[in-house]
Design a protein around this motif. Structure first.
Motif, PDB file in Angstrom:
ATOM      1  N   ILE A 243       0.835  -1.200   0.000  1.00 50.73           N
ATOM      2  CA  ILE A 243       0.000   0.000   0.000  1.00 50.73           C
ATOM      3  C   ILE A 243       0.869   1.248   0.000  1.00 50.73           C
ATOM      4  CG2 ILE A 243      -0.213  -0.086   2.526  1.00 50.73           C
ATOM      5  CD1 ILE A 243      -2.954   1.210   2.255  1.00 50.73           C
ATOM      6  N   ARG A 244       0.492   2.198  -0.860  1.00 50.97           N
ATOM      7  CA  ARG A 244       1.111   3.518  -0.881  1.00 50.97           C
ATOM      8  C   ARG A 244       0.034   4.543  -1.225  1.00 50.97           C
ATOM      9  NH1 ARG A 244       4.501   1.359   1.650  1.00 50.97           N
ATOM     10  NH2 ARG A 244       6.767   1.390   1.345  1.00 50.97           N
ATOM     11  N   GLU A 245       0.321   5.800  -0.984  1.00 46.84           N
ATOM     12  CA  GLU A 245      -0.702   6.841  -1.072  1.00 46.84           C
ATOM     13  C   GLU A 245      -1.134   7.140  -2.495  1.00 46.84           C
ATOM     14  OE1 GLU A 245      -1.696  10.982   1.284  1.00 46.84           O
ATOM     15  OE2 GLU A 245       0.243   9.997   1.497  1.00 46.84           O
ATOM     16  N   THR A 246      -0.234   7.003  -3.464  1.00 50.90           N
ATOM     17  CA  THR A 246      -0.555   7.293  -4.862  1.00 50.90           C
ATOM     18  C   THR A 246      -0.237   6.089  -5.737  1.00 50.90           C
ATOM     19  OG1 THR A 246       1.646   8.154  -5.397  1.00 50.90           O
ATOM     20  CG2 THR A 246       0.025   9.716  -4.477  1.00 50.90           C
ATOM     21  N   GLU A 247      -0.821   6.061  -6.911  1.00 53.41           N
ATOM     22  CA  GLU A 247      -0.566   4.948  -7.831  1.00 53.41           C
ATOM     23  C   GLU A 247       0.892   4.915  -8.259  1.00 53.41           C
ATOM     24  OE1 GLU A 247      -3.319   4.923 -11.044  1.00 53.41           O
ATOM     25  OE2 GLU A 247      -5.092   4.733  -9.758  1.00 53.41           O
ATOM     26  N   VAL A 250       2.771   3.295  -5.511  1.00 52.11           N
ATOM     27  CA  VAL A 250       2.519   1.854  -5.546  1.00 52.11           C
ATOM     28  C   VAL A 250       3.403   1.198  -6.595  1.00 52.11           C
ATOM     29  CG1 VAL A 250       0.822   0.064  -6.067  1.00 52.11           C
ATOM     30  CG2 VAL A 250       0.155   2.028  -4.679  1.00 52.11           C
ATOM     31  N   GLY A 274      -2.262  -1.518  -3.785  1.00 53.63           N
ATOM     32  CA  GLY A 274      -2.814  -0.294  -4.345  1.00 53.63           C
ATOM     33  C   GLY A 274      -2.854   0.840  -3.346  1.00 53.63           C
ATOM     34  N   THR A 275      -3.634   1.859  -3.703  1.00 53.42           N
ATOM     35  CA  THR A 275      -3.847   3.004  -2.829  1.00 53.42           C
ATOM     36  C   THR A 275      -4.856   2.642  -1.743  1.00 53.42           C
ATOM     37  OG1 THR A 275      -5.668   3.806  -4.185  1.00 53.42           O
ATOM     38  CG2 THR A 275      -3.438   4.563  -4.784  1.00 53.42           C
ATOM     39  N   PRO A 276      -4.965   3.454  -0.707  1.00 57.82           N
ATOM     40  CA  PRO A 276      -5.976   3.161   0.325  1.00 57.82           C
ATOM     41  C   PRO A 276      -7.383   3.022  -0.236  1.00 57.82           C
ATOM     42  CG  PRO A 276      -4.438   4.804   1.134  1.00 57.82           C
ATOM     43  CD  PRO A 276      -4.095   4.592  -0.316  1.00 57.82           C
ATOM     44  N   GLU A 277      -7.743   3.869  -1.182  1.00 54.63           N
ATOM     45  CA  GLU A 277      -9.090   3.798  -1.744  1.00 54.63           C
ATOM     46  C   GLU A 277      -9.322   2.467  -2.432  1.00 54.63           C
ATOM     47  OE1 GLU A 277      -7.771   7.863  -1.097  1.00 54.63           O
ATOM     48  OE2 GLU A 277      -6.890   6.247  -2.308  1.00 54.63           O
ATOM     49  N   LEU A 309       0.018   3.934   6.894  1.00 54.83           N
ATOM     50  CA  LEU A 309      -0.982   4.405   5.939  1.00 54.83           C
ATOM     51  C   LEU A 309      -2.259   3.576   6.033  1.00 54.83           C
ATOM     52  CD1 LEU A 309      -1.761   6.282   3.619  1.00 54.83           C
ATOM     53  CD2 LEU A 309      -0.605   4.689   2.048  1.00 54.83           C
TER      54      LEU A 309
END
Length: 319
Positions: A243-247, A250, A274-277, A309
Motif C-alpha cells: 500500500i502507498r498513497e498514490t498509484e 505503488v 494499491g492506494t488506500p481507496e 498508511l
C-alpha cells in the motif's frame, strides 16, 4: 472487522527479491520484531499473528511460540495469534499445555491457529516423520479435541488413533472463558473444512473473492451435515499488503516486490495492492462475503510506512 498483522519470523534477501515476500530486510531481528509489534498495537491493529516454521526465508527463522510469548510481554492489549501452528511439529497435549500458559501470561490474549502443516522439508530436516496429509489432518482434529478438554476439565483421559492422554492435568487453565478461540487454517474441502465445521471458532484462508466464496459454501455444507452453527464461525482472510498513497508510489513499491504484480499471481491468488481507496474497495468485497477478520502481512517489513498508511486510511472504513 478485525485486523491482525503478521509479525514475520523470517525474511527474504535482496538477492532473490523477484520472488521474495519480504525483500526489504536482509535478516530477521528480535529487536525489529518487537518494535514492529509494539508499533502495530499503537497504530490500532487488533492482533499480532506469528507464523510457525523452522526453516524459511533466507536462513534464520524465529520459533513461533517463543516469539508469541515474548510479544505478550512487549504489548498490552492486542490478541496473540500463532498462525498457524504446524501440528506435526508439536506433541499435542504439550501444545495444549504451552498454549494455556501463553494465555495465562498474556492475561487472556491467545487465539490459537491450528494447521496440519505443508512444508515437509523443515520437518524432515529436524527429524520429524511426515505422514500423509489425511493422517496429519486426522491428528490435528484429535489435537483440537484433546486441547479443548485439557483447557476446560480438571483431569483428562483420551484415547484416539493419534493422540492419547491418561489422567492429564492442564492447570492453570487458560484465563479466557470458556477457553481461548481456536482457528482452523486451510482450504481442503474433504478434511480441513469438515474439521473447521465441527470444531473451529474461526476459519482462515487466502485467495480470490471467488475462491473464498466457494470455500465458504463448502464450509456451510459441512456445518449443515454436522448441525453446527455456520454463523458462529468467524471467517478470516489472509493477504499480503503493498500500500502507498498514490498509484505512482505503488508502482515504485512493486519495483521492489514484483512478486505481487497482477501478472505474477497464481490463478486463485489475491493480495491487497494499491492506494488506500483501492484497498478499501477490495476489502469491502470480502466483507460482503461475511469475512470478519483480515490478517495482513506488510511487504515493507520491518518498515512501518505501509502499516501507518493502512491504519490511517483503511482501518477507519471498517471501524
Amino acid at each position: 472487522m478485525e485486523f491482525a498483522v503478521n509479525v514475520p519470523t523470517s525474511v527474504g534477501g535482496s538477492s532473490d527479491a523477484e520472488y521474495a515476500m519480504l525483500p526489504m530486510a536482509d535478516s530477521i531481528s528480535w529487536p525489529e520484531q518487537r518494535a514492529f509489534g509494539v508499533e502495530m498495537e499503537r497504530l490500532g491493529f487488533d492482533g499480532l499473528a506469528v507464523p510457525d516454521h523452522l526453516m524459511t526465508g533466507n536462513g534464520a527463522t524465529m520459533e513461533c511460540l517463543t516469539t508469541v510469548t515474548a510479544l505478550a510481554g512487549a504489548t498490552e492489549g492486542v490478541y496473540l495469534y500463532p498462525k498457524t501452528i504446524n501440528n506435526p511439529l508439536r506433541h499435542p497435549p504439550f501444545l495444549a499445555k504451552t498454549a494455556a500458559t501463553v494465555d495465562v501470561v498474556s492475561d487472556g490474549r491467545l487465539k490459537l491457529g491450528m494447521g496440519a502443516g505443508w512444508k515437509a522439508d523443515e520437518a524432515v530436516a529436524y527429524g520429524y516423520d511426515w505422514p500423509s496429509a489425511p493422517d496429519r489432518l486426522r491428528e490435528m482434529e484429535e489435537t483440537i479435541e484433546v486441547t479443548e478438554r485439557l483447557w476446560t476439565e480438571d483431569e483428562v483421559s483420551y484415547e484416539g488413533e493419534y493422540v492419547s492422554v491418561d489422567g492429564a492435568v492442564c492447570k492453570p487453565h487458560p484465563v479466557q472463558e470458556p477457553r481461548p478461540p481456536i482457528m482452523v487454517g486451510g482450504g481442503g474441502e474433504e478434511f480441513t473444512l469438515r474439521i473447521a465445521a465441527k470444531h473451529a471458532d474461526c476459519w482462515n484462508y487466502w485467495g480470490s473473492v471467488d475462491l473464498i466464496e466457494h470455500k465458504l459454501d463448502v464450509l456451510a455444507d459441512h456445518c449443515a451435515t454436522y448441525d453446527t452453527d455456520y454463523d458462529a464461525i468467524q471467517k478470516s482472510w489472509f493477504a499480503r499488503c503493498a500500500i502507498r498513497e498514490t498509484e505512482s508510489a505503488v508502482e515504485d513499491l512493486l519495483e521492489r516486490v514484483p512478486r505481487f504484480r497482477e501478472e505474477n499471481l497464481g490463478e486463485d491468488e489475491h493480495h491487497l495492492v494499491g492506494t488506500p481507496e483501492a484497498i478499501v474497495a477490495d476489502l469491502e468485497r470480502y466483507a460482503d462475503l461475511g469475512v470478519e477478520e483480515v490478517v495482513v502481512e506488510f511487504v515493507d517489513f520491518p518498515g512501518t510506512d505501509g502499516a501507518e498508511l493502512f491504519a490511517e486510511a483503511v482501518l477507519p472504513a471498517f471501524a
